[in-house]
Design a protein around this motif. Structure first.
Motif, PDB file in Angstrom:
ATOM      1  N   VAL A  64      15.778  -1.749   0.514  1.00 14.90           N
ATOM      2  CA  VAL A  64      15.769  -1.355  -0.890  1.00 14.90           C
ATOM      3  C   VAL A  64      15.235  -2.500  -1.764  1.00 14.90           C
ATOM      4  O   VAL A  64      14.721  -2.276  -2.862  1.00 14.90           O
ATOM      5  N   LEU A  65      15.345  -3.718  -1.239  1.00 20.18           N
ATOM      6  CA  LEU A  65      14.909  -4.884  -2.013  1.00 20.18           C
ATOM      7  C   LEU A  65      14.618  -6.045  -1.068  1.00 20.18           C
ATOM      8  O   LEU A  65      15.337  -6.238  -0.083  1.00 20.18           O
ATOM      9  N   THR A  66      13.594  -6.810  -1.410  1.00 18.96           N
ATOM     10  CA  THR A  66      13.313  -8.074  -0.713  1.00 18.96           C
ATOM     11  C   THR A  66      13.336  -9.186  -1.749  1.00 18.96           C
ATOM     12  O   THR A  66      12.839  -9.005  -2.863  1.00 18.96           O
ATOM     13  N   VAL A  67      13.936 -10.314  -1.387  1.00 17.83           N
ATOM     14  CA  VAL A  67      13.910 -11.473  -2.277  1.00 17.83           C
ATOM     15  C   VAL A  67      13.370 -12.664  -1.489  1.00 17.83           C
ATOM     16  O   VAL A  67      13.703 -12.849  -0.313  1.00 17.83           O
ATOM     17  N   ALA A  76       1.197 -17.734  -1.268  1.00 14.37           N
ATOM     18  CA  ALA A  76       0.256 -17.023  -0.394  1.00 14.37           C
ATOM     19  C   ALA A  76       0.107 -15.550  -0.787  1.00 14.37           C
ATOM     20  O   ALA A  76      -0.714 -14.834  -0.217  1.00 14.37           O
ATOM     21  N   GLY A  77       0.920 -15.076  -1.748  1.00 13.23           N
ATOM     22  CA  GLY A  77       0.730 -13.706  -2.241  1.00 13.23           C
ATOM     23  C   GLY A  77       1.585 -12.643  -1.583  1.00 13.23           C
ATOM     24  O   GLY A  77       1.217 -11.465  -1.581  1.00 13.23           O
ATOM     25  N   ILE A  78       2.758 -13.012  -1.073  1.00 17.40           N
ATOM     26  CA  ILE A  78       3.578 -12.005  -0.398  1.00 17.40           C
ATOM     27  C   ILE A  78       4.067 -10.923  -1.365  1.00 17.40           C
ATOM     28  O   ILE A  78       4.203  -9.752  -0.983  1.00 17.40           O
ATOM     29  N   VAL A  79       4.286 -11.299  -2.625  1.00 15.74           N
ATOM     30  CA  VAL A  79       4.749 -10.303  -3.602  1.00 15.74           C
ATOM     31  C   VAL A  79       3.647  -9.279  -3.866  1.00 15.74           C
ATOM     32  O   VAL A  79       3.904  -8.063  -3.929  1.00 15.74           O
ATOM     33  N   ASP A  80       2.418  -9.750  -3.978  1.00 15.48           N
ATOM     34  CA  ASP A  80       1.275  -8.842  -4.184  1.00 15.48           C
ATOM     35  C   ASP A  80       1.165  -7.861  -3.009  1.00 15.48           C
ATOM     36  O   ASP A  80       0.946  -6.664  -3.201  1.00 15.48           O
ATOM     37  N   LEU A  81       1.335  -8.399  -1.802  1.00 11.89           N
ATOM     38  CA  LEU A  81       1.240  -7.554  -0.608  1.00 11.89           C
ATOM     39  C   LEU A  81       2.328  -6.477  -0.612  1.00 11.89           C
ATOM     40  O   LEU A  81       2.038  -5.289  -0.400  1.00 11.89           O
ATOM     41  N   PHE A  82       3.588  -6.878  -0.835  1.00 10.63           N
ATOM     42  CA  PHE A  82       4.683  -5.901  -0.843  1.00 10.63           C
ATOM     43  C   PHE A  82       4.442  -4.841  -1.921  1.00 10.63           C
ATOM     44  O   PHE A  82       4.611  -3.646  -1.686  1.00 10.63           O
ATOM     45  N   LYS A  83       4.051  -5.294  -3.112  1.00  6.03           N
ATOM     46  CA  LYS A  83       3.846  -4.343  -4.219  1.00  6.03           C
ATOM     47  C   LYS A  83       2.732  -3.369  -3.895  1.00  6.03           C
ATOM     48  O   LYS A  83       2.823  -2.186  -4.201  1.00  6.03           O
ATOM     49  N   GLY A  86       4.028  -0.582  -2.080  1.00  9.74           N
ATOM     50  CA  GLY A  86       5.115   0.178  -2.710  1.00  9.74           C
ATOM     51  C   GLY A  86       6.499  -0.303  -2.316  1.00  9.74           C
ATOM     52  O   GLY A  86       7.470   0.454  -2.403  1.00  9.74           O
ATOM     53  N   LEU A  87       6.616  -1.556  -1.895  1.00  8.82           N
ATOM     54  CA  LEU A  87       7.912  -2.106  -1.474  1.00  8.82           C
ATOM     55  C   LEU A  87       8.503  -2.952  -2.597  1.00  8.82           C
ATOM     56  O   LEU A  87       7.812  -3.802  -3.161  1.00  8.82           O
ATOM     57  N   ARG A  88       9.786  -2.704  -2.917  1.00  8.51           N
ATOM     58  CA  ARG A  88      10.417  -3.439  -4.024  1.00  8.51           C
ATOM     59  C   ARG A  88      10.706  -4.877  -3.602  1.00  8.51           C
ATOM     60  O   ARG A  88      11.273  -5.114  -2.542  1.00  8.51           O
ATOM     61  N   ILE A  89      10.278  -5.810  -4.444  1.00 12.46           N
ATOM     62  CA  ILE A  89      10.445  -7.224  -4.114  1.00 12.46           C
ATOM     63  C   ILE A  89      10.683  -7.994  -5.400  1.00 12.46           C
ATOM     64  O   ILE A  89      10.138  -7.635  -6.450  1.00 12.46           O
ATOM     65  N   PHE A  90      11.530  -9.022  -5.336  1.00 14.01           N
ATOM     66  CA  PHE A  90      11.781  -9.863  -6.507  1.00 14.01           C
ATOM     67  C   PHE A  90      11.173 -11.233  -6.263  1.00 14.01           C
ATOM     68  O   PHE A  90      11.622 -11.984  -5.394  1.00 14.01           O
ATOM     69  N   GLY A  91      10.136 -11.533  -7.053  1.00 11.14           N
ATOM     70  CA  GLY A  91       9.448 -12.817  -6.936  1.00 11.14           C
ATOM     71  C   GLY A  91       8.154 -12.721  -7.715  1.00 11.14           C
ATOM     72  O   GLY A  91       7.718 -11.622  -8.072  1.00 11.14           O
ATOM     73  N   PRO A  92       7.511 -13.865  -7.994  1.00  9.96           N
ATOM     74  CA  PRO A  92       6.257 -13.849  -8.738  1.00  9.96           C
ATOM     75  C   PRO A  92       5.062 -13.507  -7.851  1.00  9.96           C
ATOM     76  O   PRO A  92       5.042 -13.812  -6.659  1.00  9.96           O
ATOM     77  N   THR A  93       4.043 -12.905  -8.469  1.00 17.37           N
ATOM     78  CA  THR A  93       2.775 -12.679  -7.775  1.00 17.37           C
ATOM     79  C   THR A  93       2.104 -14.031  -7.517  1.00 17.37           C
ATOM     80  O   THR A  93       2.498 -15.056  -8.063  1.00 17.37           O
ATOM     81  N   ASP A 299      27.621  -9.660  -9.687  1.00 20.36           N
ATOM     82  CA  ASP A 299      26.954  -9.131  -8.502  1.00 20.36           C
ATOM     83  C   ASP A 299      25.478  -9.573  -8.478  1.00 20.36           C
ATOM     84  O   ASP A 299      24.699  -9.168  -9.349  1.00 20.36           O
ATOM     85  N   LEU A 300      25.107 -10.369  -7.499  1.00 24.04           N
ATOM     86  CA  LEU A 300      23.726 -10.860  -7.410  1.00 24.04           C
ATOM     87  C   LEU A 300      22.743  -9.726  -7.132  1.00 24.04           C
ATOM     88  O   LEU A 300      21.619  -9.723  -7.635  1.00 24.04           O
ATOM     89  N   PHE A 301      23.179  -8.763  -6.327  1.00 21.67           N
ATOM     90  CA  PHE A 301      22.288  -7.635  -6.023  1.00 21.67           C
ATOM     91  C   PHE A 301      21.898  -6.895  -7.312  1.00 21.67           C
ATOM     92  O   PHE A 301      20.728  -6.551  -7.511  1.00 21.67           O
ATOM     93  N   ASP A 302      22.877  -6.669  -8.198  1.00 19.76           N
ATOM     94  CA  ASP A 302      22.575  -6.014  -9.484  1.00 19.76           C
ATOM     95  C   ASP A 302      21.543  -6.808 -10.274  1.00 19.76           C
ATOM     96  O   ASP A 302      20.599  -6.245 -10.832  1.00 19.76           O
ATOM     97  N   LEU A 303      21.735  -8.119 -10.304  1.00 17.10           N
ATOM     98  CA  LEU A 303      20.816  -8.968 -11.072  1.00 17.10           C
ATOM     99  C   LEU A 303      19.395  -8.848 -10.513  1.00 17.10           C
ATOM    100  O   LEU A 303      18.433  -8.664 -11.253  1.00 17.10           O
ATOM    101  N   LEU A 304      19.266  -8.924  -9.194  1.00 18.09           N
ATOM    102  CA  LEU A 304      17.937  -8.885  -8.578  1.00 18.09           C
ATOM    103  C   LEU A 304      17.285  -7.511  -8.745  1.00 18.09           C
ATOM    104  O   LEU A 304      16.065  -7.414  -8.963  1.00 18.09           O
ATOM    105  N   MET A 305      18.098  -6.450  -8.665  1.00 16.93           N
ATOM    106  CA  MET A 305      17.540  -5.102  -8.860  1.00 16.93           C
ATOM    107  C   MET A 305      17.038  -4.940 -10.296  1.00 16.93           C
ATOM    108  O   MET A 305      15.948  -4.405 -10.519  1.00 16.93           O
TER     109      MET A 305
END
Ligand code: AMP
Ligand code: GLY
Length: 417
Positions: A64-67, A76-83, A86-93, A299-305
């Protein structure tokens, strides 16, 4: 729900541990994880580090989430790849992560947006860099441009040191140095969660970058930290938000690279309480994350979501009023080539006020072995900095592995305050 944490340090152990306290999270995968995440029944290590393979895994397991913990996959662009998948991820492009991955980008950005920082100049030509040092004199700061895990910086007290640093850094192909005005003051780490638009400041912290007591010896990734940082008074906090954090988030959005993820402003606060930016990181600090998360009650999960969904204006974060203090136990040889493969024994059991977050460790048939420069981060909660330091030191002195190094004075600035 399933969550994936990418990384293998004590920061990622702390992230996974905190996420495991969320009632909404059933399973947390850590890729690749370490000996500490392997030992926790709520966490599962997965031996994957290739970005495409991580995206395949996140899709197959319906994460449901990757951090993302460390800087390298972000740069290296892992956030761009996940996005893009269509995969939800918390981090900068990759573009937004340039605030950390390119010192020249960060400095030019700060200049464009009037964000307080040291005066600087950037060079690829050695003769021009040497002439700059000759003109400005010492103390002066020489930095290699690019990711260097906090080790590519020389605070030169003499011009000779600065000249030597320039020669070293420009001897690598494609080398570029940033030469900065020396800033005097006290450092603090100011980390916020961002969703591109909204900002939630986390608890303040301070780390200790030098290897030896009394802030002596070479720089490291960080030998210990504590939270909160007394130097960040309410007045300083307000200035940091108004003059540094909010203009950065607004500026990144305006330039078409909205910043989502943890933004870490390394601050230098002068005697008048005026903050300036030493550097940005596009991630949580390590060991700052360990002390911040140890104090986090919400709750950290709430914050990241909320962060990943663009609704951080609805997030609520609460902290324990106690102080958290973490002491890093490093391997012999660190920050040079660390000695590895030693059994680690006498690890204290986790308590409400004591956690041993693993960094460079691995599990090997019932044993935990050292497997990195920074090995453990022993983190304690207590009513004062002094008590937290004592509680953490008591645990550190109990742990055994060959050649362990640690500092006995983590928190000394806060104790002085
Ligand atoms: P950085 O990797 O840019 O965070 O630099 C590592 C460390 O070098 C910082 O934490 C500071 O202690 C020191 N430093 C970097 N830039 C400056 C500066 N302009 N003035 C004084 N100290 C600095
Ligand atoms: N402790 C400093 C950092 O994570 O960069």
């Amino acid at each position: 729900m399933k969550v994936l944490v990418i990384g293998s340090g004590a920061r990622e152990h702390a992230l996974a541990w905190k996420l495991s306290q969320s009632p909404r999270v059933q399973m947390i995968y850590v890729a690749p994880g370490n000996g500490g995440t392997a030992a926790d029944p709520n966490l599962r290590n997965v031996p994957i580090s290739d970005p495409e393979a991580l995206a395949d895994f996140a899709a197959a397991e319906k994460m449901v989430l990757t951090v993302v913990g460390p800087e390298a996959p972000l740069a290296a662009g892992i956030v761009d790849l996940f996005k893009s998948r269509g995969l939800r991820i918390f981090g900068p492009t990759k573009a937004a992560a340039q605030l950390e991955s390119s010192k020249a980008f960060a400095k030019e950005f700060m200049q464009r947006h009037g964000i307080p920082t040291a005066l600087y100049a950037s060079f690829t030509d050695a003769a021009a860099a040497h002439a700059h040092v000759t003109k400005h004199g010492a103390p002066i700061v020489v930095k290699a441009d690019g990711l260097a895990a906090g080790k590519g910086v020389v605070v030169a007290l003499t011009a000779d040191e600065a000249h030597a640093a320039i020669d070293g850094m420009l001897s690598v192909p494609g080398g570029r140095v940033v030469i900065e005005e020396f800033m005097d003051g006290e450092e603090a780490s100011f980390i916020v969660a961002c969703d591109g638009q909204h900002v939630v400041p986390l608890a303040t912290s301070q780390d200790h970058k030098r290897i030896f007591d009394g802030d002596q010896g070479p720089n490291t990734g960080g030998m210990g930290a504590y939270s909160p940082a007394p130097v960040v008074t309410p007045n300083v906090h307000a200035k940091v938000m108004q003059e540094i954090v909010l203009p950065t988030i607004a500026g990144m959005a305006k330039e078409g690279m909205p910043f989502t993820g943890f933004l870490y402003a390394g601050l230098m606060i002068d005697a008048q309480g005026q903050p300036r930016t030493v550097e940005f990181n596009a991630r949580l600090g390590d060991p700052e994350a360990e002390v911040i998360l140890m104090r986090m009650k919400s709750d950290l999960f709430d914050l990241l979501m909320h962060g990943a969904e663009g609704t951080l204006d609805k997030a609520e974060v609460q902290y324990d009023r106690r102080v958290a203090l973490g002491i890093v136990m490093a391997a012999a040889g660190y920050p040079g080539t660390p000695r590895n493969g030693d059994p680690i024994t006498n690890l204290p059991a986790a308590r409400e006020d004591l956690m041993v977050f693993h960094a460079g460790t691995k599990a090997a048939d019932g044993h935990v072995l050292s497997a990195g420069g920074r090995v453990l981060c022993v983190t304690a909660l207590a009513d004062s900095v002094r008590q937290a330091q004592q509680r953490a030191l008591d645990a550190v002195r109990q742990v055994r592995f060959e050649g362990a190094q640690w500092r006995n004075d983590i928190g000394h600035r806060a104790i002085r305050h």
